[in-house]
Scaffold this active site. Structure first.
Site, PDB file in Angstrom:
ATOM      1  N   ARG A 292      12.709  15.082  45.020  1.00  0.00           N
ATOM      2  CA  ARG A 292      13.643  15.992  45.682  1.00  0.00           C
ATOM      3  C   ARG A 292      15.078  15.667  45.751  1.00  0.00           C
ATOM      4  NH1 ARG A 292      14.401  20.684  48.965  1.00  0.00           N
ATOM      5  NH2 ARG A 292      15.646  20.378  50.692  1.00  0.00           N
TER       6      ARG A 292
ATOM      7  N   HIS B 152       9.428  13.134  48.407  1.00  0.00           N
ATOM      8  CA  HIS B 152      10.862  13.330  48.835  1.00  0.00           C
ATOM      9  C   HIS B 152      11.743  12.594  47.811  1.00  0.00           C
ATOM     10  CE1 HIS B 152      13.495  14.559  51.654  1.00  0.00           C
ATOM     11  NE2 HIS B 152      14.069  13.482  51.816  1.00  0.00           N
TER      12      HIS B 152
ATOM     13  N   HIS C  87      19.257  24.470  52.312  1.00  0.00           N
ATOM     14  CA  HIS C  87      19.813  24.078  53.519  1.00  0.00           C
ATOM     15  C   HIS C  87      20.734  25.175  54.179  1.00  0.00           C
ATOM     16  CE1 HIS C  87      19.812  19.520  52.206  1.00  0.00           C
ATOM     17  NE2 HIS C  87      18.551  20.011  52.436  1.00  0.00           N
TER      18      HIS C  87
ATOM     19  N   TYR D 167      22.513  14.365  53.020  1.00  0.00           N
ATOM     20  CA  TYR D 167      21.250  14.234  52.271  1.00  0.00           C
ATOM     21  C   TYR D 167      21.493  13.673  50.615  1.00  0.00           C
ATOM     22  CZ  TYR D 167      16.637  15.630  50.292  1.00  0.00           C
ATOM     23  OH  TYR D 167      15.468  15.570  49.885  1.00  0.00           O
TER      24      TYR D 167
ATOM     25  N   LYS E  58      11.985  26.042  54.496  1.00  0.00           N
ATOM     26  CA  LYS E  58      12.300  25.733  55.971  1.00  0.00           C
ATOM     27  C   LYS E  58      13.079  26.843  56.742  1.00  0.00           C
ATOM     28  CE  LYS E  58      13.768  21.420  58.061  1.00  0.00           C
ATOM     29  NZ  LYS E  58      14.003  19.911  58.156  1.00  0.00           N
TER      30      LYS E  58
ATOM     31  N   ARG F  51      10.691  21.091  48.422  1.00  0.00           N
ATOM     32  CA  ARG F  51       9.614  20.537  49.430  1.00  0.00           C
ATOM     33  C   ARG F  51       8.321  20.182  49.220  1.00  0.00           C
ATOM     34  NH1 ARG F  51      13.642  23.786  52.259  1.00  0.00           N
ATOM     35  NH2 ARG F  51      15.131  22.716  53.332  1.00  0.00           N
TER      36      ARG F  51
END
Length: 302
Positions: free
Chosen positions: A246, A243, A269, A278, A174, A149
């Site tokens: 990624r 992004h 995730h 995604y 995250k 990220r």
């Protein structure tokens, strides 16, 4: 609707304006939303608010959805209907709120664009001829190599790298989770080139891996701007943002490996459903798995 029903609706809007002191924007939205519900009642026909059932609200929302309303707009309409029926409950005009447990259809999540392998090769093999370009190339290689990220790349410190082992550690991803990621050989080479330049030309006080010429950590917005500038300088017309690198990492890895769990771990995730949304699953591969595995899908021999 009969006159009593129309009067109750007018009283609701008066209460919304005078007592609740809702904004003019909210009142107008509620008026528009409940006007659509009134039309539904007229078409049925239904003359009293108390006669609307749970199935009626569901049918009304489904009809609005078929007309192209977004999930957000439908959620607002349901909010208006619930508020109105809560008002009717307080006034003793109905026994239930028929919209209470109805949810709007979920909005389909838009997937960001990906770059194909040739596009990425053109981006990453354009050549670096200055100190800043050497640094930038190392950043872009690392984005694509490890699926970072933007916030994770900006937060990397020198001590997070283990180049002999071709790995890096994301200390705080995250959700506050850490993970160890592989670093590809192209990215390792690009980072080594950057570190050689950094050691000679950049003050050594800052622990950050990617720094400005002043020796301060490179922020997220600056990284985005550097990618934009890189594309412009290299004659790449398409707008590319971090992004996309990624997402391309995830898509290309999944298309080659078909290992959803591994991609989930690499992306950081917590829920595999996020990874499913995604990334682009190879439909042909899924169809082959279905044909081989499902007992009712196997073709009968001729």
């Amino acid at each position: 609707m009969d006159s009593d029903a129309e009067l109750m609706l007018a009283d609701f809007f008066k209460q919304l304006t005078v007592e609740v002191r809702a904004s003019e924007h909210t009142v107008k939205n509620y008026q528009r939303d409940l006007k659509h519900l009134s039309r539904y009642c007229t078409d049925k026909p239904i003359t009293r608010w108390a006669d609307l059932k749970h199935t009626d609200i569901r049918a009304h929302i489904a009809s609005r959805h078929r007309k192209g309303l977004s999930s957000k707009s439908l959620q607002r309409e349901l909010s208006a209907i619930r508020s109105f029926y809560n008002y009717l409950l307080k006034k003793g005009q109905t026994d239930v709120n028929p919209a209470q447990h109805i949810q709007a259809p979920k909005q389909a999540r838009k997937l960001p664009k990906t770059l194909d392998v040739d596009q990425l090769s053109g981006l990453l093999e354009a050549g670096a001829s200055s100190l800043l370009e050497i640094r930038d190339l190392a950043m872009f290689e690392l984005f694509y190599s490890s699926g970072l990220r933007l916030s994770e790349l900006s937060a990397l410190d020198l001590t997070d790298l283990d180049l002999p082992d071709s790995t890096l550690t994301v200390r705080i991803g995250k959700g506050g989770k850490s993970r160890v990621l592989p670093v590809g050989s192209k990215a390792v080479t690009a980072i080594e080139n950057w570190l050689q330049q950094r050691a000679v030309k950049i003050p050594a006080i800052e622990p950050a891996l990617f720094v400005s010429t002043r020796g301060t950590r490179l922020g997220q917005r600056n990284i985005e701007l550097r990618l934009e500038r890189w594309c412009k300088a290299k004659g790449i017309a398409e707008h590319i943002h971090p992004h996309m690198l990624r997402h391309s990492f995830a898509s290309h890895l999944l298309e080659s490996s078909h290992d959803l769990r591994a991609v989930q771990e690499l992306l950081g995730h917590s829920n595999i459903s996020t990874t499913q949304i995604y990334t682009h699953l190879d439909f042909q591969h899924l169809a082959e798995i279905y044909d081989k595995a499902h007992p009712r899908a196997k073709k009968k021999p001729l």
